[in-house]
Design a protein around this motif. Structure first.
Motif, PDB file in Angstrom:
ATOM      1  N   MET A  14     108.234   8.751 -90.324  1.00  0.00           N
ATOM      2  CA  MET A  14     108.772   7.462 -89.950  1.00  0.00           C
ATOM      3  C   MET A  14     108.172   7.074 -88.605  1.00  0.00           C
ATOM      4  SD  MET A  14     111.673   6.196 -91.542  1.00  0.00           S
ATOM      5  CE  MET A  14     111.947   4.497 -91.525  1.00  0.00           C
ATOM      6  N   THR A  15     107.737   5.855 -88.497  1.00  0.00           N
ATOM      7  CA  THR A  15     107.136   5.371 -87.261  1.00  0.00           C
ATOM      8  C   THR A  15     107.687   3.999 -86.898  1.00  0.00           C
ATOM      9  OG1 THR A  15     105.304   4.326 -88.422  1.00  0.00           O
ATOM     10  CG2 THR A  15     104.961   6.602 -87.674  1.00  0.00           C
ATOM     11  N   VAL A  16     107.510   3.648 -85.618  1.00  0.00           N
ATOM     12  CA  VAL A  16     107.856   2.301 -85.153  1.00  0.00           C
ATOM     13  C   VAL A  16     106.731   1.800 -84.265  1.00  0.00           C
ATOM     14  CG1 VAL A  16     110.358   2.577 -85.276  1.00  0.00           C
ATOM     15  CG2 VAL A  16     109.171   3.185 -83.180  1.00  0.00           C
ATOM     16  N   ARG A  17     106.593   0.515 -84.186  1.00  0.00           N
ATOM     17  CA  ARG A  17     105.613  -0.068 -83.273  1.00  0.00           C
ATOM     18  C   ARG A  17     106.152   0.012 -81.853  1.00  0.00           C
ATOM     19  NH1 ARG A  17     102.228  -4.746 -85.907  1.00  0.00           N
ATOM     20  NH2 ARG A  17     101.143  -4.270 -83.999  1.00  0.00           N
ATOM     21  N   ILE A  18     105.293  -0.097 -80.902  1.00  0.00           N
ATOM     22  CA  ILE A  18     105.676   0.052 -79.495  1.00  0.00           C
ATOM     23  C   ILE A  18     106.760  -0.952 -79.078  1.00  0.00           C
ATOM     24  CG2 ILE A  18     104.827  -0.134 -77.121  1.00  0.00           C
ATOM     25  CD1 ILE A  18     102.326   1.415 -78.150  1.00  0.00           C
ATOM     26  N   PRO A  19     106.655  -2.232 -79.427  1.00  0.00           N
ATOM     27  CA  PRO A  19     107.742  -3.151 -79.041  1.00  0.00           C
ATOM     28  C   PRO A  19     109.107  -2.745 -79.614  1.00  0.00           C
ATOM     29  CG  PRO A  19     105.811  -4.390 -79.722  1.00  0.00           C
ATOM     30  CD  PRO A  19     105.546  -2.942 -80.059  1.00  0.00           C
ATOM     31  N   ASP A  20     109.101  -2.189 -80.832  1.00  0.00           N
ATOM     32  CA  ASP A  20     110.359  -1.730 -81.432  1.00  0.00           C
ATOM     33  C   ASP A  20     110.902  -0.509 -80.693  1.00  0.00           C
ATOM     34  OD1 ASP A  20     110.252  -3.750 -83.374  1.00  0.00           O
ATOM     35  OD2 ASP A  20     108.974  -2.511 -84.655  1.00  0.00           O
ATOM     36  N   ALA A  21     110.019   0.394 -80.282  1.00  0.00           N
ATOM     37  CA  ALA A  21     110.449   1.573 -79.521  1.00  0.00           C
ATOM     38  C   ALA A  21     111.045   1.160 -78.183  1.00  0.00           C
ATOM     39  CB  ALA A  21     109.275   2.523 -79.308  1.00  0.00           C
ATOM     40  N   VAL A  22     110.482   0.137 -77.561  1.00  0.00           N
ATOM     41  CA  VAL A  22     111.030  -0.381 -76.297  1.00  0.00           C
ATOM     42  C   VAL A  22     112.447  -0.886 -76.519  1.00  0.00           C
ATOM     43  CG1 VAL A  22     110.807  -2.240 -74.587  1.00  0.00           C
ATOM     44  CG2 VAL A  22     108.789  -0.935 -75.276  1.00  0.00           C
ATOM     45  N   ARG A  23     112.651  -1.669 -77.568  1.00  0.00           N
ATOM     46  CA  ARG A  23     113.992  -2.200 -77.872  1.00  0.00           C
ATOM     47  C   ARG A  23     114.978  -1.096 -78.228  1.00  0.00           C
ATOM     48  NH1 ARG A  23     111.136  -6.213 -80.385  1.00  0.00           N
ATOM     49  NH2 ARG A  23     111.405  -5.292 -82.425  1.00  0.00           N
ATOM     50  N   LYS A  42      97.529   6.151 -85.186  1.00  0.00           N
ATOM     51  CA  LYS A  42      96.790   4.895 -85.179  1.00  0.00           C
ATOM     52  C   LYS A  42      96.368   4.572 -86.603  1.00  0.00           C
ATOM     53  CE  LYS A  42      93.515   2.318 -82.570  1.00  0.00           C
ATOM     54  NZ  LYS A  42      92.669   2.222 -81.425  1.00  0.00           N
ATOM     55  N   VAL A  43      96.719   3.366 -87.034  1.00  0.00           N
ATOM     56  CA  VAL A  43      96.360   2.883 -88.363  1.00  0.00           C
ATOM     57  C   VAL A  43      95.612   1.566 -88.146  1.00  0.00           C
ATOM     58  CG1 VAL A  43      97.193   2.114 -90.600  1.00  0.00           C
ATOM     59  CG2 VAL A  43      98.424   3.923 -89.381  1.00  0.00           C
ATOM     60  N   GLY A  44      94.336   1.602 -88.419  1.00  0.00           N
ATOM     61  CA  GLY A  44      93.519   0.421 -88.133  1.00  0.00           C
ATOM     62  C   GLY A  44      93.509   0.174 -86.637  1.00  0.00           C
ATOM     63  N   ARG A  45      93.886  -1.026 -86.229  1.00  0.00           N
ATOM     64  CA  ARG A  45      93.938  -1.352 -84.809  1.00  0.00           C
ATOM     65  C   ARG A  45      95.330  -1.185 -84.218  1.00  0.00           C
ATOM     66  NH1 ARG A  45      91.200  -7.017 -84.139  1.00  0.00           N
ATOM     67  NH2 ARG A  45      91.545  -6.504 -81.953  1.00  0.00           N
ATOM     68  N   SER A  46      96.311  -0.851 -85.040  1.00  0.00           N
ATOM     69  CA  SER A  46      97.697  -0.730 -84.585  1.00  0.00           C
ATOM     70  C   SER A  46      98.054   0.708 -84.266  1.00  0.00           C
ATOM     71  CB  SER A  46      98.650  -1.245 -85.668  1.00  0.00           C
ATOM     72  OG  SER A  46      98.415  -2.603 -85.924  1.00  0.00           O
ATOM     73  N   ARG A  47      98.877   0.876 -83.242  1.00  0.00           N
ATOM     74  CA  ARG A  47      99.359   2.197 -82.855  1.00  0.00           C
ATOM     75  C   ARG A  47     100.862   2.249 -83.122  1.00  0.00           C
ATOM     76  NH1 ARG A  47      97.218   6.339 -80.482  1.00  0.00           N
ATOM     77  NH2 ARG A  47      95.365   5.166 -79.911  1.00  0.00           N
ATOM     78  N   TYR A  48     101.297   3.339 -83.742  1.00  0.00           N
ATOM     79  CA  TYR A  48     102.708   3.528 -84.091  1.00  0.00           C
ATOM     80  C   TYR A  48     103.230   4.790 -83.423  1.00  0.00           C
ATOM     81  CZ  TYR A  48     101.653   0.119 -87.698  1.00  0.00           C
ATOM     82  OH  TYR A  48     101.255  -1.005 -88.355  1.00  0.00           O
ATOM     83  N   ILE A  49     104.480   4.756 -82.999  1.00  0.00           N
ATOM     84  CA  ILE A  49     105.120   5.915 -82.390  1.00  0.00           C
ATOM     85  C   ILE A  49     105.880   6.666 -83.472  1.00  0.00           C
ATOM     86  CG2 ILE A  49     106.893   6.671 -80.754  1.00  0.00           C
ATOM     87  CD1 ILE A  49     106.100   4.344 -78.988  1.00  0.00           C
ATOM     88  N   VAL A  50     105.689   7.975 -83.511  1.00  0.00           N
ATOM     89  CA  VAL A  50     106.401   8.827 -84.467  1.00  0.00           C
ATOM     90  C   VAL A  50     107.846   8.954 -83.983  1.00  0.00           C
ATOM     91  CG1 VAL A  50     106.498  11.109 -85.524  1.00  0.00           C
ATOM     92  CG2 VAL A  50     104.272  10.046 -85.037  1.00  0.00           C
TER      93      VAL A  50
END
Length: 53
Positions: free
Chosen positions: A1-10, A32-40
């Protein structure tokens, strides 16, 4: 399960700049998937649990 950085901030209340420092210092794992980075999410949870007072 991952979230994008703005979601992790919230979700955590950790600032965006602090999250980037934690990522750079490899204290929080990302994928990193394509140009996007996700937090585990499990990595974020471990960091929060380890730093509870």
């Amino acid at each position: 399960m991952t979230v994008r950085i703005p979601d992790a901030v919230r979700l955590t209340g950790i600032s965006r700049s602090t999250l980037y420092v934690l990522i750079r210092d490899q204290r929080i794992e990302t994928v990193k998937v394509g140009r996007s980075r996700y937090i585990v999410v499990a990595s974020l949870q471990r960091f929060i649990d380890a730093n509870r007072m």
